[in-house]
Design a protein around this motif. Sequence first.
Motif, PDB file in Angstrom:
ATOM      1  N   CYS A 392      12.620  34.634 -21.573  1.00 56.74           N
ATOM      2  CA  CYS A 392      14.074  34.533 -21.729  1.00 56.74           C
ATOM      3  C   CYS A 392      14.736  35.906 -21.595  1.00 56.74           C
ATOM      4  O   CYS A 392      15.850  36.019 -21.065  1.00 56.74           O
ATOM      5  N   GLY A 393      14.057  36.945 -22.089  1.00 58.78           N
ATOM      6  CA  GLY A 393      14.586  38.297 -21.909  1.00 58.78           C
ATOM      7  C   GLY A 393      14.640  38.701 -20.448  1.00 58.78           C
ATOM      8  O   GLY A 393      15.585  39.379 -20.013  1.00 58.78           O
ATOM      9  N   TYR A 394      13.641  38.275 -19.678  1.00 59.84           N
ATOM     10  CA  TYR A 394      13.635  38.565 -18.240  1.00 59.84           C
ATOM     11  C   TYR A 394      14.820  37.883 -17.546  1.00 59.84           C
ATOM     12  O   TYR A 394      15.451  38.478 -16.652  1.00 59.84           O
ATOM     13  N   LEU A 395      15.131  36.659 -17.965  1.00 57.03           N
ATOM     14  CA  LEU A 395      16.275  35.966 -17.373  1.00 57.03           C
ATOM     15  C   LEU A 395      17.569  36.718 -17.642  1.00 57.03           C
ATOM     16  O   LEU A 395      18.433  36.827 -16.759  1.00 57.03           O
ATOM     17  N   TYR A 396      17.703  37.256 -18.865  1.00 56.81           N
ATOM     18  CA  TYR A 396      18.916  38.016 -19.178  1.00 56.81           C
ATOM     19  C   TYR A 396      18.977  39.306 -18.374  1.00 56.81           C
ATOM     20  O   TYR A 396      20.040  39.670 -17.848  1.00 56.81           O
ATOM     21  N   ASP A 397      17.858  40.007 -18.270  1.00 61.98           N
ATOM     22  CA  ASP A 397      17.833  41.258 -17.512  1.00 61.98           C
ATOM     23  C   ASP A 397      18.152  41.024 -16.046  1.00 61.98           C
ATOM     24  O   ASP A 397      18.748  41.881 -15.379  1.00 61.98           O
ATOM     25  N   THR A 398      17.756  39.862 -15.548  1.00 64.63           N
ATOM     26  CA  THR A 398      17.979  39.549 -14.132  1.00 64.63           C
ATOM     27  C   THR A 398      19.408  39.126 -13.869  1.00 64.63           C
ATOM     28  O   THR A 398      20.026  39.534 -12.874  1.00 64.63           O
ATOM     29  N   THR A 399      19.961  38.300 -14.750  1.00 62.53           N
ATOM     30  CA  THR A 399      21.300  37.742 -14.532  1.00 62.53           C
ATOM     31  C   THR A 399      22.400  38.484 -15.285  1.00 62.53           C
ATOM     32  O   THR A 399      23.578  38.283 -15.006  1.00 62.53           O
ATOM     33  N   ASN A 400      21.992  39.313 -16.289  1.00 65.74           N
ATOM     34  CA  ASN A 400      22.949  40.051 -17.124  1.00 65.74           C
ATOM     35  C   ASN A 400      23.897  39.115 -17.878  1.00 65.74           C
ATOM     36  O   ASN A 400      25.030  39.453 -18.177  1.00 65.74           O
ATOM     37  N   THR A 401      23.412  37.925 -18.182  1.00 60.64           N
ATOM     38  CA  THR A 401      24.174  36.956 -18.969  1.00 60.64           C
ATOM     39  C   THR A 401      23.197  36.070 -19.730  1.00 60.64           C
ATOM     40  O   THR A 401      22.078  35.831 -19.268  1.00 60.64           O
ATOM     41  N   TYR A 402      23.637  35.577 -20.879  1.00 62.89           N
ATOM     42  CA  TYR A 402      22.782  34.717 -21.683  1.00 62.89           C
ATOM     43  C   TYR A 402      22.888  33.249 -21.290  1.00 62.89           C
ATOM     44  O   TYR A 402      22.179  32.410 -21.849  1.00 62.89           O
ATOM     45  N   THR A 403      23.745  32.919 -20.349  1.00 63.91           N
ATOM     46  CA  THR A 403      23.924  31.529 -19.947  1.00 63.91           C
ATOM     47  C   THR A 403      22.627  30.932 -19.410  1.00 63.91           C
ATOM     48  O   THR A 403      22.184  29.857 -19.835  1.00 63.91           O
ATOM     49  N   GLY A 404      22.012  31.635 -18.470  1.00 65.12           N
ATOM     50  CA  GLY A 404      20.759  31.146 -17.913  1.00 65.12           C
ATOM     51  C   GLY A 404      19.661  31.060 -18.946  1.00 65.12           C
ATOM     52  O   GLY A 404      18.802  30.168 -18.900  1.00 65.12           O
TER      53      GLY A 404
END
Length: 439
Positions: A392-404
């Motif tokens: 989940c942290g990788y998703l935030y780092d990639t998208t710069n949002t917590y939505t994903g």
Amino acid sequence: MEKLQTVFGRHDRPPDGGWGWMVALACFLGLVICTGVSLSTGVMVSYLTPYFGTTVTAMSTAFSLEISVWAFSSPVGSFIAKYDTRKAVVLGGVLSTSGLFISSFATGVYFLYFSFGILVGCGYGMTSSPLIAVLGRYFEKKVGFATALALTGSSLGYIVFSPLYQYLLNEYGWRSTFLVTSAINAHLFVCAALVRPINLASDKTLSPAKNSEKSSSDSHFPVNFKTKLRRLLEKVGCEFMADNLLFLWLLLATFLGDYSYVTASLFIVPYAIDKGIASLPASFLMTILGISSLASRFVFSWIVDLHSVKKIRNFIPAVILLMISSCLTFFPMNDSYTIMAVLCSLTGVCSGIYMPSLWLMAKEVCGPYYGMAVGVIAFSFGLSGISGPPFCGYLYDTTNTYTGTFYAIVAVTLLSVTCYLGIATKLLHRPAMAPVTFV
């Protein structure tokens, strides 16, 4: 002497009371200590990071390592408890108390990796699973009430230890905080003393290996694979898993479900801060979640054994996770603190019900092998705890949002709901006298 003979003598069925309530008290106190110490030590990060001149990541790893080691060592605790639950809890108390005491002399972050991360983690793995599992030996008709009531200790521990740590750190410093905590942790020996051994007629039932000879023609596994798998599982005391396909599905369901049960809670406060909410009110969201969890777990303990609830009890984990996923779906859609508080309250209510209902389902799936199953399920929690936050942290780092991040958690949770529904349906259509252990 007659009372001692009643406690230590043979019982045809779990007594559903008597000394069992003292055992439930021991489980409650043990979970207050284990959960409270583990989940509240995060407040030390801000004190220890500048003291040792290290990074927040390196310091927080020591405390996250403890939770992972706790989960991975739980099967070992369950294996020891097969022979003597009291000795397992005593061993856990020795390891965890020693680890906390030694941590007060820490000279660096790597010191804490061993003293707190490994010693305390192993100690709690040896303690928590046996305490939860032994309730199944003392209770049958009231096992739901006893389990849910004992598990309120987890929620209470988090609520009590967080402010206690803050007070001790402010008044006495972090070294004295570890010393005081080790003294509190030594009360696990009292919990061990309360866990009296009990002999049940079911202890002499057919072993899994012999039972499987009768059911090998109906096994879901090829014979050669099943034989090799059983030999491997026998070495670690988990031979019952070779034929129990339903339990394997339960492991998958708990692994996936833990993404919403634990992983999502790690991102609620960062999401609120990201939306412009101050850190103090943002952190209070977790307090709301904890209080709601405690209240719902207490209420659930009083209704879980009602006849009308027992009929649908196996469907509760699926329904609860579906409600949690609904709450998490709405999180990224708003930036209102009030709505976040309401969603955290609902999530806490559901979280308080989820864990007791999971253990009750596991007891029905595994029957007399419930004790070992508790440790294996806790191991799956550890796998989810290690893989969930980094993903989940990788998703935030990639998208710069917590939505994903939230939507990914919801997607994984829905897969868990599907698994739980399949298990509950299988249990619903199982003949009343069918064996609970092998499918």
